[in-house]
Enzyme design. Sequence first.
Site, PDB file in Angstrom:
ATOM      1  CG  ASP A  32      -0.111  -0.073   2.468  1.00 54.08           C
ATOM      2  OD1 ASP A  32      -0.840  -0.566   3.452  1.00 54.08           O
ATOM      3  OD2 ASP A  32       0.812   0.227   2.531  1.00 54.08           O
ATOM      4  CB  VAL A  48       8.793   0.894  10.660  1.00 55.98           C
ATOM      5  CG1 VAL A  48       7.554  -0.512  10.781  1.00 55.98           C
ATOM      6  CG2 VAL A  48       9.383   0.878  12.103  1.00 55.98           C
TER       7      VAL A  48
HETATM    8  C1  EPZ Z   1       0.851  -2.745  12.150  1.00 60.09           C
HETATM    9  O1  EPZ Z   1       1.087  -3.209  10.781  1.00 60.09           O
HETATM   10  C2  EPZ Z   1      -0.143  -1.674  12.198  1.00 60.09           C
HETATM   11  N1  EPZ Z   1      -1.373  -2.113  11.491  1.00 60.09           N
HETATM   12  C3  EPZ Z   1       0.281  -0.372  11.281  1.00 60.09           C
HETATM   13  O2  EPZ Z   1      -0.477   0.687  11.468  1.00 60.09           O
HETATM   14  C4  EPZ Z   1       1.735  -0.120  12.162  1.00 60.09           C
HETATM   15  O3  EPZ Z   1       2.429   0.839  11.162  1.00 60.09           O
HETATM   16  C5  EPZ Z   1       2.774  -1.384  12.214  1.00 60.09           C
HETATM   17  O4  EPZ Z   1       2.004  -2.475  12.661  1.00 60.09           O
HETATM   18  C6  EPZ Z   1       3.878  -0.970  12.735  1.00 60.09           C
HETATM   19  O5  EPZ Z   1       3.720  -0.646  14.011  1.00 60.09           O
HETATM   20  C7  EPZ Z   1      -2.097  -2.744  12.259  1.00 60.09           C
HETATM   21  O6  EPZ Z   1      -1.892  -3.349  13.373  1.00 60.09           O
HETATM   22  C8  EPZ Z   1      -3.652  -3.203  11.520  1.00 60.09           C
HETATM   23  P1  EPZ Z   1       4.598  -4.922  10.711  1.00 60.09           P
HETATM   24  P2  EPZ Z   1       1.601  -4.475  10.402  1.00 60.09           P
HETATM   25  O7  EPZ Z   1       4.360  -6.306  10.329  1.00 60.09           O
HETATM   26  O8  EPZ Z   1       1.518  -5.530  11.318  1.00 60.09           O
HETATM   27  C9  EPZ Z   1       7.765  -5.877   7.266  1.00 60.09           C
HETATM   28  C10 EPZ Z   1      -1.845   2.500  10.701  1.00 60.09           C
HETATM   29  O9  EPZ Z   1      -1.847   3.364  10.225  1.00 60.09           O
HETATM   30  N2  EPZ Z   1       7.406  -7.275   7.055  1.00 60.09           N
HETATM   31  O10 EPZ Z   1       5.198  -4.717  12.071  1.00 60.09           O
HETATM   32  O11 EPZ Z   1       1.743  -4.762   8.812  1.00 60.09           O
HETATM   33  C11 EPZ Z   1       6.822  -4.881   6.947  1.00 60.09           C
HETATM   34  O12 EPZ Z   1       6.664  -4.613   5.520  1.00 60.09           O
HETATM   35  C12 EPZ Z   1      -0.948   1.098  10.359  1.00 60.09           C
HETATM   36  O13 EPZ Z   1      -2.744   2.104  11.700  1.00 60.09           O
HETATM   37  C13 EPZ Z   1       7.905  -8.121   6.347  1.00 60.09           C
HETATM   38  O14 EPZ Z   1       8.971  -7.766   5.672  1.00 60.09           O
HETATM   39  O15 EPZ Z   1       3.410  -4.189  10.415  1.00 60.09           O
HETATM   40  C14 EPZ Z   1       7.100  -3.571   7.521  1.00 60.09           C
HETATM   41  O16 EPZ Z   1       8.299  -2.974   6.722  1.00 60.09           O
HETATM   42  C15 EPZ Z   1      -0.049   1.357   9.278  1.00 60.09           C
HETATM   43  N3  EPZ Z   1       7.485  -9.422   6.343  1.00 60.09           N
HETATM   44  C16 EPZ Z   1       7.912  -4.141   8.707  1.00 60.09           C
HETATM   45  O17 EPZ Z   1       8.122  -5.502   8.636  1.00 60.09           O
HETATM   46  C17 EPZ Z   1       6.514  -9.971   7.147  1.00 60.09           C
HETATM   47  O18 EPZ Z   1       6.239 -11.123   7.219  1.00 60.09           O
HETATM   48  C18 EPZ Z   1       6.714  -3.940  10.011  1.00 60.09           C
HETATM   49  O19 EPZ Z   1       5.560  -4.563   9.693  1.00 60.09           O
HETATM   50  C19 EPZ Z   1       5.848  -8.846   8.239  1.00 60.09           C
HETATM   51  C20 EPZ Z   1       6.443  -7.684   8.076  1.00 60.09           C
END
Ligand code: EPZ
Length: 427
Positions: A116, A326
């Site tokens: 996204d 992040v």
């Molecule tokens: C959660 O997203 C939140 N969303 C996000 O809030 C928040 O920014 C994020 O955590 C970090 O705090 C919800 O809870 C619905 P991650 P999530 O898995 O779970 C990479 C908002 O505005 N990654 O911690 O998707 C990923 O691409 C939203 O409320 C992998 O590469 O975040 C990212 O760069 C936006 N492989 C990083 O890790 C994976 O299998 C952190 O992602 C998983 C993640």
Amino acid sequence: MERFVVAGGARLAGEVRVTGAKNSVLKLMAASLLAEGTSRLTAVPEILDVAIMSELLRRLGCTVVRDGDAVDITVPERPGHEADYDLVRRMRASIAVLGPLVARCGEAKVALPGGDAIGSRGLDMHIAGLTRLGATVQSEHGYLLARAPRLTGASVWLDFPSVGATENLLMASVLAKGRTTIDNAAREPDIVDLCGFLRAMGAQIGGVGTSTLEVEGVEALWPAEHRTLPDRIVAGTWAMAATMTRGDVFVRGGRAEHLEVALGKLEQAGAVVTASPDGFGVRMDGRPRAVDVVTLPYPGFPTDLQPMMMALNAVADGTAMITENVFEARWMFVNELTRLGADVRTDGHHAVVRGRERLSGAPVRAHDIRAGAALVLAGLAAEGTTEVHDIAHIDRGYEGFLASLLDLGADVRREDVPEDGFEQRRR
Ligand code: EPZ
């Protein structure tokens, strides 16, 4: 299509109330799938994402009934196991049903959410972790297919403390045979909240709040009641708004202890922060000072407050460096802020923001929830009128955003975008 029309030069003052956390309640709703019967969640915010998750659960055979700020979710003996693309594409958090469905139904078919506005958003850690727990996981025709007659406890290590992967593996392992350890787990308050609900359902979880979670799988769970923790990102948004507009705001229900680093940054900018048992106050006299920020997993500075911090630095006294660790693409917002006259240069993970005395109002577009809220705040601190378009993004994560702004004395209105649409207005 709707927009906010924001009059600049506002000084926000008064009180706002924070409701339950979006990033917790969506996972609590998914976790209810783990037990047959009716679970009740309270302090559930009236936001678009909750409506989408409710629809997703209904398509899995659940009944979802709202009663004031409570939501009752009744899960059948055999819920469905397919999460369709048309819902998942609207809300990435739909992926949170993956773990519960594999654990409860032995299989799950969930559409791949794709990337996204803020990043590629991989799922490799979700997939690797489920595979460690004995599931076969394959991706086919845009769907993830995960199967396991019964998951088996194992030790899982996360390459990065991913919130989503920690939650999915937690929800998968509570019904697995034996013990699971999740190392380098995320420690966000939302995870602690999820553990609280799972324990109320009968799950056995140790190391809550630490980076090592220990789960002893059980045969079955039962439905439970749980109050969602307050939304720290919404609370942080109002703290930033008070500082940017040189205002004085009390954030009722906000938990200062969940925002230590962010509120510390506002104090560095010159704000006075007062924490109390029922919330915290933020007052800013004069122009804020520029402050460097580095986003990190909890307890570091939350990436979801980064756009607001950039908008604050855009009107602050001095130059600041923002480092985004992040989400690799969380700079989409910069082009819109630059339209308001901000001086921001980006290079890889870094952005240099040279503060200006005043921004100038213009038509801008929200590309995601947090960018949308930050653009409204920037409009409040700008000269003239700012139009923020595509505000459906803001509705996804902020309950009663307009009403709160008006309560704090802002001059903002919400209106339909006239036929001539957005592009003409940017010319
Ligand atoms: C959660 O997203 C939140 N969303 C996000 O809030 C928040 O920014 C994020 O955590 C970090 O705090 C919800 O809870 C619905 P991650 P999530 O898995 O779970 C990479 C908002 O505005 N990654 O911690 O998707 C990923 O691409 C939203 O409320 C992998 O590469 O975040 C990212 O760069 C936006 N492989 C990083 O890790 C994976 O299998 C952190 O992602 C998983 C993640």
